[in-house]
Design a protein around this motif. Structure first.
Motif, PDB file in Angstrom:
ATOM      1  N   MET A 114       0.832  -1.188   0.000  1.00 22.86           N
ATOM      2  CA  MET A 114       0.000   0.000   0.000  1.00 22.86           C
ATOM      3  C   MET A 114       0.871   1.244   0.000  1.00 22.86           C
ATOM      4  O   MET A 114       1.969   1.244   0.532  1.00 22.86           O
ATOM      5  CB  MET A 114      -0.873   0.032   1.259  1.00 22.86           C
ATOM      6  CG  MET A 114      -2.082  -0.845   1.172  1.00 22.86           C
ATOM      7  SD  MET A 114      -3.443  -0.161   2.026  1.00 22.86           S
ATOM      8  CE  MET A 114      -3.515  -0.857   3.549  1.00 22.86           C
ATOM      9  N   LYS A 115       0.291   2.276  -0.524  1.00 18.83           N
ATOM     10  CA  LYS A 115       0.994   3.544  -0.560  1.00 18.83           C
ATOM     11  C   LYS A 115       0.881   4.232   0.798  1.00 18.83           C
ATOM     12  O   LYS A 115      -0.026   3.968   1.581  1.00 18.83           O
ATOM     13  CB  LYS A 115       0.394   4.441  -1.635  1.00 18.83           C
ATOM     14  CG  LYS A 115       0.601   3.912  -3.031  1.00 18.83           C
ATOM     15  CD  LYS A 115       0.023   4.886  -4.037  1.00 18.83           C
ATOM     16  CE  LYS A 115       0.232   4.365  -5.442  1.00 18.83           C
ATOM     17  NZ  LYS A 115      -0.271   5.294  -6.440  1.00 18.83           N
ATOM     18  N   LYS A 116       1.804   5.138   1.038  1.00 16.80           N
ATOM     19  CA  LYS A 116       1.799   5.879   2.300  1.00 16.80           C
ATOM     20  C   LYS A 116       0.536   6.724   2.443  1.00 16.80           C
ATOM     21  O   LYS A 116       0.025   6.904   3.543  1.00 16.80           O
ATOM     22  CB  LYS A 116       3.043   6.762   2.404  1.00 16.80           C
ATOM     23  CG  LYS A 116       4.313   5.988   2.627  1.00 16.80           C
ATOM     24  CD  LYS A 116       5.471   6.931   2.795  1.00 16.80           C
ATOM     25  CE  LYS A 116       6.750   6.133   3.030  1.00 16.80           C
ATOM     26  NZ  LYS A 116       7.899   7.024   3.249  1.00 16.80           N
ATOM     27  N   ALA A 117       0.030   7.223   1.335  1.00 19.63           N
ATOM     28  CA  ALA A 117      -1.182   8.048   1.381  1.00 19.63           C
ATOM     29  C   ALA A 117      -2.376   7.221   1.840  1.00 19.63           C
ATOM     30  O   ALA A 117      -3.232   7.704   2.601  1.00 19.63           O
ATOM     31  CB  ALA A 117      -1.453   8.673   0.021  1.00 19.63           C
ATOM     32  N   HIS A 118      -2.461   5.975   1.395  1.00 19.54           N
ATOM     33  CA  HIS A 118      -3.563   5.108   1.812  1.00 19.54           C
ATOM     34  C   HIS A 118      -3.478   4.798   3.300  1.00 19.54           C
ATOM     35  O   HIS A 118      -4.487   4.808   4.009  1.00 19.54           O
ATOM     36  CB  HIS A 118      -3.553   3.804   1.002  1.00 19.54           C
ATOM     37  CG  HIS A 118      -3.930   3.987  -0.428  1.00 19.54           C
ATOM     38  ND1 HIS A 118      -3.141   3.556  -1.455  1.00 19.54           N
ATOM     39  CD2 HIS A 118      -5.015   4.574  -1.000  1.00 19.54           C
ATOM     40  CE1 HIS A 118      -3.708   3.852  -2.599  1.00 19.54           C
ATOM     41  NE2 HIS A 118      -4.856   4.489  -2.347  1.00 19.54           N
ATOM     42  N   ILE A 119      -2.296   4.493   3.779  1.00 22.21           N
ATOM     43  CA  ILE A 119      -2.100   4.199   5.201  1.00 22.21           C
ATOM     44  C   ILE A 119      -2.449   5.422   6.035  1.00 22.21           C
ATOM     45  O   ILE A 119      -3.124   5.321   7.056  1.00 22.21           O
ATOM     46  CB  ILE A 119      -0.652   3.721   5.464  1.00 22.21           C
ATOM     47  CG1 ILE A 119      -0.417   2.377   4.771  1.00 22.21           C
ATOM     48  CG2 ILE A 119      -0.386   3.618   6.965  1.00 22.21           C
ATOM     49  CD1 ILE A 119       1.024   1.923   4.810  1.00 22.21           C
ATOM     50  N   PHE A 120      -2.003   6.585   5.595  1.00 22.59           N
ATOM     51  CA  PHE A 120      -2.307   7.824   6.302  1.00 22.59           C
ATOM     52  C   PHE A 120      -3.815   8.064   6.359  1.00 22.59           C
ATOM     53  O   PHE A 120      -4.369   8.451   7.389  1.00 22.59           O
ATOM     54  CB  PHE A 120      -1.584   9.006   5.631  1.00 22.59           C
ATOM     55  CG  PHE A 120      -1.804  10.318   6.304  1.00 22.59           C
ATOM     56  CD1 PHE A 120      -1.219  10.589   7.523  1.00 22.59           C
ATOM     57  CD2 PHE A 120      -2.613  11.288   5.726  1.00 22.59           C
ATOM     58  CE1 PHE A 120      -1.420  11.804   8.154  1.00 22.59           C
ATOM     59  CE2 PHE A 120      -2.827  12.501   6.348  1.00 22.59           C
ATOM     60  CZ  PHE A 120      -2.219  12.756   7.571  1.00 22.59           C
ATOM     61  N   GLY A 121      -4.520   7.808   5.253  1.00 19.39           N
ATOM     62  CA  GLY A 121      -5.968   7.980   5.201  1.00 19.39           C
ATOM     63  C   GLY A 121      -6.685   7.033   6.150  1.00 19.39           C
ATOM     64  O   GLY A 121      -7.643   7.421   6.827  1.00 19.39           O
ATOM     65  N   ILE A 122      -6.236   5.793   6.203  1.00 21.46           N
ATOM     66  CA  ILE A 122      -6.842   4.811   7.102  1.00 21.46           C
ATOM     67  C   ILE A 122      -6.632   5.216   8.555  1.00 21.46           C
ATOM     68  O   ILE A 122      -7.539   5.091   9.386  1.00 21.46           O
ATOM     69  CB  ILE A 122      -6.273   3.401   6.823  1.00 21.46           C
ATOM     70  CG1 ILE A 122      -6.761   2.912   5.445  1.00 21.46           C
ATOM     71  CG2 ILE A 122      -6.684   2.420   7.909  1.00 21.46           C
ATOM     72  CD1 ILE A 122      -6.111   1.647   4.960  1.00 21.46           C
ATOM     73  N   VAL A 123      -5.453   5.718   8.886  1.00 21.78           N
ATOM     74  CA  VAL A 123      -5.169   6.166  10.251  1.00 21.78           C
ATOM     75  C   VAL A 123      -6.073   7.340  10.615  1.00 21.78           C
ATOM     76  O   VAL A 123      -6.638   7.387  11.714  1.00 21.78           O
ATOM     77  CB  VAL A 123      -3.675   6.520  10.411  1.00 21.78           C
ATOM     78  CG1 VAL A 123      -3.417   7.233  11.715  1.00 21.78           C
ATOM     79  CG2 VAL A 123      -2.810   5.272  10.292  1.00 21.78           C
ATOM     80  N   ILE A 124      -6.254   8.284   9.712  1.00 21.57           N
ATOM     81  CA  ILE A 124      -7.121   9.447   9.966  1.00 21.57           C
ATOM     82  C   ILE A 124      -8.565   8.994  10.185  1.00 21.57           C
ATOM     83  O   ILE A 124      -9.251   9.473  11.101  1.00 21.57           O
ATOM     84  CB  ILE A 124      -7.039  10.457   8.798  1.00 21.57           C
ATOM     85  CG1 ILE A 124      -5.650  11.060   8.709  1.00 21.57           C
ATOM     86  CG2 ILE A 124      -8.105  11.542   8.927  1.00 21.57           C
ATOM     87  CD1 ILE A 124      -5.246  11.888   9.901  1.00 21.57           C
TER      88      ILE A 124
END
Length: 134
Positions: free
Chosen positions: A1-11
């Motif tokens: 997964m991309k970092k943007a996807h991980i960041f979105g899931i965390v948010i």
């Protein structure tokens, strides 16, 4: 997964946790008896009590008294269980206070004797009452 996807899931996960925690803190309406018992148990949280202002047979509100500072006031309120209690509010009287159908006071008991309101919510009579047509 991309970092943007991980960041979105965390948010999204943080947002869900915030929503769940605020739901647990939401207050429900109660009575003066329950509020007084909560104060005796050491609860210092704001409590929502719903009721009506005391009125004479002509419909005029009774029991409103100005404070010494002429800004605060106290009034008599009857909760949904029929208990009458004097409520102190350290702010000016809200507009249309005497015309309200229902009052919600948010506050707590001080020294288990007098209910001190931090906020007052009013349900005023509707000016859009349905009229019967003949």
């Amino acid at each position: 997964m991309k970092k943007a996807h991980i960041f979105g899931i965390v948010i999204i996960a943080i947002a869900i946790m915030v929503i769940v925690s605020t739901i647990g803190d939401s207050s429900t309406y109660t009575t003066f008896t329950v509020a007084q018992n909560m104060a005796q148990d050491g609860n210092k949280e704001a409590i929502h009590v719903v009721g009506q202002l005391t009125k004479d047979p002509q419909g005029k509100v009774v029991g409103i008294q100005s404070g010494r500072d002429m800004v605060s006031f106290s009034f008599t309120m009857i909760d949904n269980d029929g208990k009458t209690e004097t409520v102190f509010y350290n702010e000016p009287m809200p507009q249309d206070f005497a015309r309200s159908e229902q009052v919600v006071v948010i506050g707590s008991y001080k020294n288990q004797e007098q209910f001190i309101a931090d906020k007052i919510l009013l349900k005023c009579p509707s000016k859009y009452k349905e009229e019967q047509t003949i």
